[in-house]
Design a protein around this motif. Structure first.
Motif, PDB file in Angstrom:
ATOM      1  N   ASP A 151       0.857  -1.179   0.000  1.00  0.00           N
ATOM      2  CA  ASP A 151       0.000   0.000   0.000  1.00  0.00           C
ATOM      3  C   ASP A 151       0.900   1.237   0.000  1.00  0.00           C
ATOM      4  O   ASP A 151       1.278   1.756   1.049  1.00  0.00           O
ATOM      5  N   ARG A 165      -0.370   4.390   1.863  1.00  0.00           N
ATOM      6  CA  ARG A 165      -0.129   4.334   3.306  1.00  0.00           C
ATOM      7  C   ARG A 165       1.341   4.581   3.618  1.00  0.00           C
ATOM      8  O   ARG A 165       1.678   5.336   4.529  1.00  0.00           O
ATOM      9  N   ARG A 213      -6.660  12.560   5.724  1.00  0.00           N
ATOM     10  CA  ARG A 213      -6.485  11.275   5.041  1.00  0.00           C
ATOM     11  C   ARG A 213      -7.280  10.190   5.743  1.00  0.00           C
ATOM     12  O   ARG A 213      -7.963   9.385   5.103  1.00  0.00           O
ATOM     13  N   LEU A 263     -10.741   7.750   4.459  1.00  0.00           N
ATOM     14  CA  LEU A 263     -10.707   6.288   4.351  1.00  0.00           C
ATOM     15  C   LEU A 263     -11.838   5.667   5.160  1.00  0.00           C
ATOM     16  O   LEU A 263     -12.303   6.245   6.154  1.00  0.00           O
ATOM     17  N   ALA A 264     -12.251   4.499   4.738  1.00  0.00           N
ATOM     18  CA  ALA A 264     -13.353   3.820   5.423  1.00  0.00           C
ATOM     19  C   ALA A 264     -12.920   3.362   6.810  1.00  0.00           C
ATOM     20  O   ALA A 264     -11.758   2.950   6.997  1.00  0.00           O
ATOM     21  N   GLY A 269     -11.997   1.146   9.847  1.00  0.00           N
ATOM     22  CA  GLY A 269     -11.467  -0.205   9.855  1.00  0.00           C
ATOM     23  C   GLY A 269     -10.377  -0.447   8.839  1.00  0.00           C
ATOM     24  O   GLY A 269      -9.777  -1.529   8.823  1.00  0.00           O
ATOM     25  N   THR A 270     -10.101   0.544   7.975  1.00  0.00           N
ATOM     26  CA  THR A 270      -9.024   0.398   6.994  1.00  0.00           C
ATOM     27  C   THR A 270      -7.689   0.277   7.714  1.00  0.00           C
ATOM     28  O   THR A 270      -7.390   1.047   8.626  1.00  0.00           O
ATOM     29  N   ASP A 271      -6.892  -0.702   7.302  1.00  0.00           N
ATOM     30  CA  ASP A 271      -5.596  -0.912   7.932  1.00  0.00           C
ATOM     31  C   ASP A 271      -4.692   0.304   7.696  1.00  0.00           C
ATOM     32  O   ASP A 271      -4.533   0.746   6.557  1.00  0.00           O
ATOM     33  N   ARG A 278      -5.280   3.343   8.731  1.00  0.00           N
ATOM     34  CA  ARG A 278      -6.090   4.529   8.429  1.00  0.00           C
ATOM     35  C   ARG A 278      -5.419   5.796   8.955  1.00  0.00           C
ATOM     36  O   ARG A 278      -5.423   6.829   8.288  1.00  0.00           O
ATOM     37  N   ASP A 328      -4.606   8.520  16.072  1.00  0.00           N
ATOM     38  CA  ASP A 328      -5.721   7.629  15.747  1.00  0.00           C
ATOM     39  C   ASP A 328      -7.004   8.144  16.396  1.00  0.00           C
ATOM     40  O   ASP A 328      -7.208   8.021  17.609  1.00  0.00           O
TER      41      ASP A 328
END
Length: 250
Positions: A55, A58, A179, A183-184, A186-188, A190, A197
């Protein structure tokens, strides 16, 4: 018959010959080689992480990667100028890059790799990730500090630079939150770091963390300015040291 040269004879620069062609520039080959190696170390670490990443969005959202990109660019540019004998980069630029890479190293070793910090990111790493981590979190910060202490004359950092350098870390904070918001849930990955966080701390908690880290970064910037003023001049030959007074950027 050839007339003798008078004291008021035309100077090389007045005859259209550049002064640099007559008086050789002061090249700094040792500094150039060292800075080129530091830039290569940063680029190698980024390349290893890129190869091992699934990714890239990320990966390049991390402050670590961004600060090492800035380091690689600044050190490559500085290496070229040292090799060509051109004036050193502005202390505003070199000091900012030094601050950012110091933040990268200190936060990683004392916060992200520290299980007692509450923001640990300890995880299993592949061999490539481990090598990249050592280059980007340990080698480049130490090398940048050594370059500042041993290859740069002191006294270039000004008090106003300390708050000016904070522009990038302050910009990074809303970037990371925006950002994550796009993102949805639960996105790794995120949010790039645990202290940013929102799912864990909420916006109020993240803002509090940002204030604490921001104050710490400002104290670090002030410490760099103070140390730059009181540290002794490096005991190296003159052609290895970059002066703090910069000329026009060419």
């Amino acid at each position: 018959m050839i007339e003798p040269t008078s004291p008021t004879a035309t100077r090389p620069s007045e005859a259209g010959v550049p002064a640099a062609a007559v008086i050789p520039a002061s090249r700094r080959p040792f500094a150039a080689a060292f800075r080129a190696l530091v830039a290569l170390a940063a680029l190698t670490g980024i390349a290893l992480d890129t190869i091992d990443s699934h990714d890239l969005g990320r990966l390049f959202s991390y402050f670590t990667i961004q600060s090492n990109i800035l380091l690689a660019a600044a050190f490559a540019w500085s290496a070229h100028r040292a090799w060509a004998g051109r004036p050193a980069l502005s202390p505003r630029i070199t000091g900012g890059v030094l601050l950012y890479i110091c933040i990268t190293g200190l936060v990683f070793h004392f916060v992200l790799s520290n299980d007692s910090s509450g923001f640990s990111m300890s995880s299993q790493r592949t061999p490539l990730e481990s090598a990249a981590s050592q280059l980007l979190h340990t080698v480049t910060p130490l090398a940048a500090a050594l370059d500042w202490l041993l290859l740069t004359a002191p006294g270039g950092f000004l008090l106003r630079h300390a708050w000016q350098w904070l522009a990038y870390p302050l910009f990074y904070f809303p970037f990371a939150l925006l950002r994550g918001a796009l993102l949805a849930p639960g996105t790794d990955g995120r949010y790039p770091y645990p202290f940013l966080d929102v799912d864990l701390h909420g916006y109020a908690g993240v803002l509090g963390n940002a204030v604490v880290f921001g104050l710490a970064f400002y104290v670090l910037a002030l410490a760099l300015v103070l140390l730059d003023r009181i540290r002794p001049r490096p005991a190296l030959s003159r052609n290895r040291i970059s002066p703090t007074v910069s000329g026009p950027l060419k």
